[in-house]
Design a protein around this motif. Sequence first.
Motif, PDB file in Angstrom:
ATOM      1  N   UNK A  10      46.332  36.636  47.359  1.00  0.00           N
ATOM      2  CA  UNK A  10      46.248  35.836  46.152  1.00  0.00           C
ATOM      3  C   UNK A  10      44.834  35.776  45.620  1.00  0.00           C
ATOM      4  N   UNK A  11      44.679  35.211  44.422  1.00  0.00           N
ATOM      5  CA  UNK A  11      43.361  35.146  43.786  1.00  0.00           C
ATOM      6  C   UNK A  11      42.398  34.257  44.580  1.00  0.00           C
ATOM      7  N   UNK A  12      42.941  33.227  45.260  1.00  0.00           N
ATOM      8  CA  UNK A  12      42.080  32.293  45.988  1.00  0.00           C
ATOM      9  C   UNK A  12      41.286  33.007  47.078  1.00  0.00           C
ATOM     10  N   UNK A  13      41.954  33.841  47.886  1.00  0.00           N
ATOM     11  CA  UNK A  13      41.264  34.532  48.976  1.00  0.00           C
ATOM     12  C   UNK A  13      40.278  35.553  48.421  1.00  0.00           C
ATOM     13  N   UNK A  14      40.612  36.153  47.261  1.00  0.00           N
ATOM     14  CA  UNK A  14      39.687  37.115  46.662  1.00  0.00           C
ATOM     15  C   UNK A  14      38.404  36.435  46.212  1.00  0.00           C
ATOM     16  N   UNK A  15      38.520  35.234  45.656  1.00  0.00           N
ATOM     17  CA  UNK A  15      37.332  34.484  45.221  1.00  0.00           C
ATOM     18  C   UNK A  15      36.497  34.080  46.426  1.00  0.00           C
ATOM     19  N   UNK A  16      37.179  33.606  47.491  1.00  0.00           N
ATOM     20  CA  UNK A  16      36.463  33.095  48.659  1.00  0.00           C
ATOM     21  C   UNK A  16      35.812  34.198  49.489  1.00  0.00           C
ATOM     22  N   UNK A  17      36.443  35.352  49.562  1.00  0.00           N
ATOM     23  CA  UNK A  17      36.006  36.374  50.524  1.00  0.00           C
ATOM     24  C   UNK A  17      35.299  37.562  49.890  1.00  0.00           C
ATOM     25  N   UNK A  18      35.612  37.866  48.632  1.00  0.00           N
ATOM     26  CA  UNK A  18      35.071  39.064  47.995  1.00  0.00           C
ATOM     27  C   UNK A  18      34.239  38.677  46.768  1.00  0.00           C
ATOM     28  N   UNK A  19      33.103  39.261  46.639  1.00  0.00           N
ATOM     29  CA  UNK A  19      32.200  38.958  45.526  1.00  0.00           C
ATOM     30  C   UNK A  19      32.547  39.861  44.346  1.00  0.00           C
ATOM     31  N   UNK A  20      33.543  39.428  43.586  1.00  0.00           N
ATOM     32  CA  UNK A  20      34.025  40.239  42.474  1.00  0.00           C
ATOM     33  C   UNK A  20      33.452  39.789  41.143  1.00  0.00           C
ATOM     34  N   UNK A  21      32.800  38.640  41.124  1.00  0.00           N
ATOM     35  CA  UNK A  21      32.112  38.185  39.919  1.00  0.00           C
ATOM     36  C   UNK A  21      33.009  37.733  38.796  1.00  0.00           C
ATOM     37  N   UNK A  22      34.237  37.334  39.118  1.00  0.00           N
ATOM     38  CA  UNK A  22      35.154  36.842  38.082  1.00  0.00           C
ATOM     39  C   UNK A  22      35.862  35.593  38.602  1.00  0.00           C
ATOM     40  N   UNK A  23      36.441  34.826  37.687  1.00  0.00           N
ATOM     41  CA  UNK A  23      37.115  33.583  38.049  1.00  0.00           C
ATOM     42  C   UNK A  23      38.522  33.857  38.562  1.00  0.00           C
ATOM     43  N   UNK A  24      39.139  32.818  39.145  1.00  0.00           N
ATOM     44  CA  UNK A  24      40.513  32.936  39.626  1.00  0.00           C
ATOM     45  C   UNK A  24      41.467  33.286  38.495  1.00  0.00           C
ATOM     46  N   UNK A  25      41.249  32.667  37.341  1.00  0.00           N
ATOM     47  CA  UNK A  25      42.135  32.922  36.199  1.00  0.00           C
ATOM     48  C   UNK A  25      42.054  34.388  35.772  1.00  0.00           C
ATOM     49  N   UNK A  26      40.837  34.918  35.725  1.00  0.00           N
ATOM     50  CA  UNK A  26      40.657  36.333  35.349  1.00  0.00           C
ATOM     51  C   UNK A  26      41.295  37.239  36.393  1.00  0.00           C
ATOM     52  N   UNK A  27      41.130  36.875  37.668  1.00  0.00           N
ATOM     53  CA  UNK A  27      41.734  37.666  38.738  1.00  0.00           C
ATOM     54  C   UNK A  27      43.252  37.701  38.598  1.00  0.00           C
ATOM     55  N   UNK A  28      43.842  36.568  38.308  1.00  0.00           N
ATOM     56  CA  UNK A  28      45.301  36.526  38.169  1.00  0.00           C
ATOM     57  C   UNK A  28      45.767  37.424  37.023  1.00  0.00           C
ATOM     58  N   UNK A  29      45.020  37.422  35.929  1.00  0.00           N
ATOM     59  CA  UNK A  29      45.374  38.277  34.794  1.00  0.00           C
ATOM     60  C   UNK A  29      45.253  39.755  35.156  1.00  0.00           C
ATOM     61  N   UNK A  30      44.163  40.082  35.846  1.00  0.00           N
ATOM     62  CA  UNK A  30      43.948  41.476  36.238  1.00  0.00           C
ATOM     63  C   UNK A  30      45.007  41.932  37.246  1.00  0.00           C
ATOM     64  N   UNK A  31      45.370  41.031  38.171  1.00  0.00           N
ATOM     65  CA  UNK A  31      46.397  41.374  39.159  1.00  0.00           C
ATOM     66  C   UNK A  31      47.749  41.576  38.484  1.00  0.00           C
TER      67      UNK A  31
END
Length: 355
Positions: A27-48
């Motif tokens: 999920x987007x939460x683990x990506x924000x916490x563990x990976x430095x992707x430089x985007x917000x959870x909302x942006x991650x969800x859209x990209x996913x």
Amino acid sequence: MSELTDRKKRILKAIVDEYIETAEPVGSKILVEKYQLGVSSATLRNEMADLEDMGYLMQLHTSSGRVPSNNGYRFYVDQLMKEQTLSESEVRRISSAFDSRLHELDRLIAEAGRAISEMTNYASVTLTPRITGDVIRSIRLFPCEPNLYVFVIISESGLVNDKMIRTSRPMKESDVNSLADALNRILRGLAPGDISFRHMAELESAAGEAKELLYAILDYIKTIIAEYSSEEVHIDGANKLLYYPEFHDLDKARSMFDFLGSVNDGSWIARDEDGERKPGEQGLVKIRIGSENGIAPLNDSSFVVTDIQLSPNSRIYLGLLGPTRMDYARASARLQFVARILGRVIEDIMGNNEE
């Protein structure tokens, strides 16, 4: 499919890496916490969601995160996977498996399969391919002790067969040497199956007082004729697959294990999908994901395979079978390393056989 942006590539790589490690939907939460992707959870969800629409991700349940699809794994393998190197301890562990300098090729290949399975926790698959037209390169015959002799026959592809032969009485050294010379003179360059009555008659005429030893040798050659035209598939560590959650489904596991338990045709291992090879080309790692295997029982599995050339028309294949979630970079690096050592040992054995 549309070309992925750099951001989508980074997100897809993070999801594949995380799923390989945890076997849990990402999920987007683990990506924000563990990976430095430089985007917000909302942006991650859209990209996913975009990656799912493009066929690179799947959502197993509406409330869960995403997992890679076979297309996602394929993109990861082809464009995102980073090459791995082995640790010193892994190099020592793999190398030690070959320190005994085994002289029988089948045992050497089995040891390689066992080593790579233990190193990766995947099932190893080895194939000694059909040796078409393989011929005798040389024959060795020497006494071990009174009335006990060692007979060694070496094929052009490097296959080595040996046998201890006991006779009812000791043979003169000159008779043994003469028989060895006759065996090499008459049989060198022949396929074992091409040895005729004429050849046997010539050998019998040249054997002198060593006929008892000759008859035992000819009996042994008859037993290995079938081996020179056979194909052996060996699977090691298949039980390791049961530890992966993908194979906790009994129907999927039963289908795969039924296939592995009955397979005796290595054509699915030795496929060359990329066209004809260049002369001497070997050691390429190929990765087949899910349905790319072309076999229904392996639709939920991935197969990573490489080869070692024995002769212009003969190759050994060494592969790893695991879930589509397998760590492709790690598996490829270890497979290449084991194949490289195996190739060197085989070259050394074949070189020694020519001396």
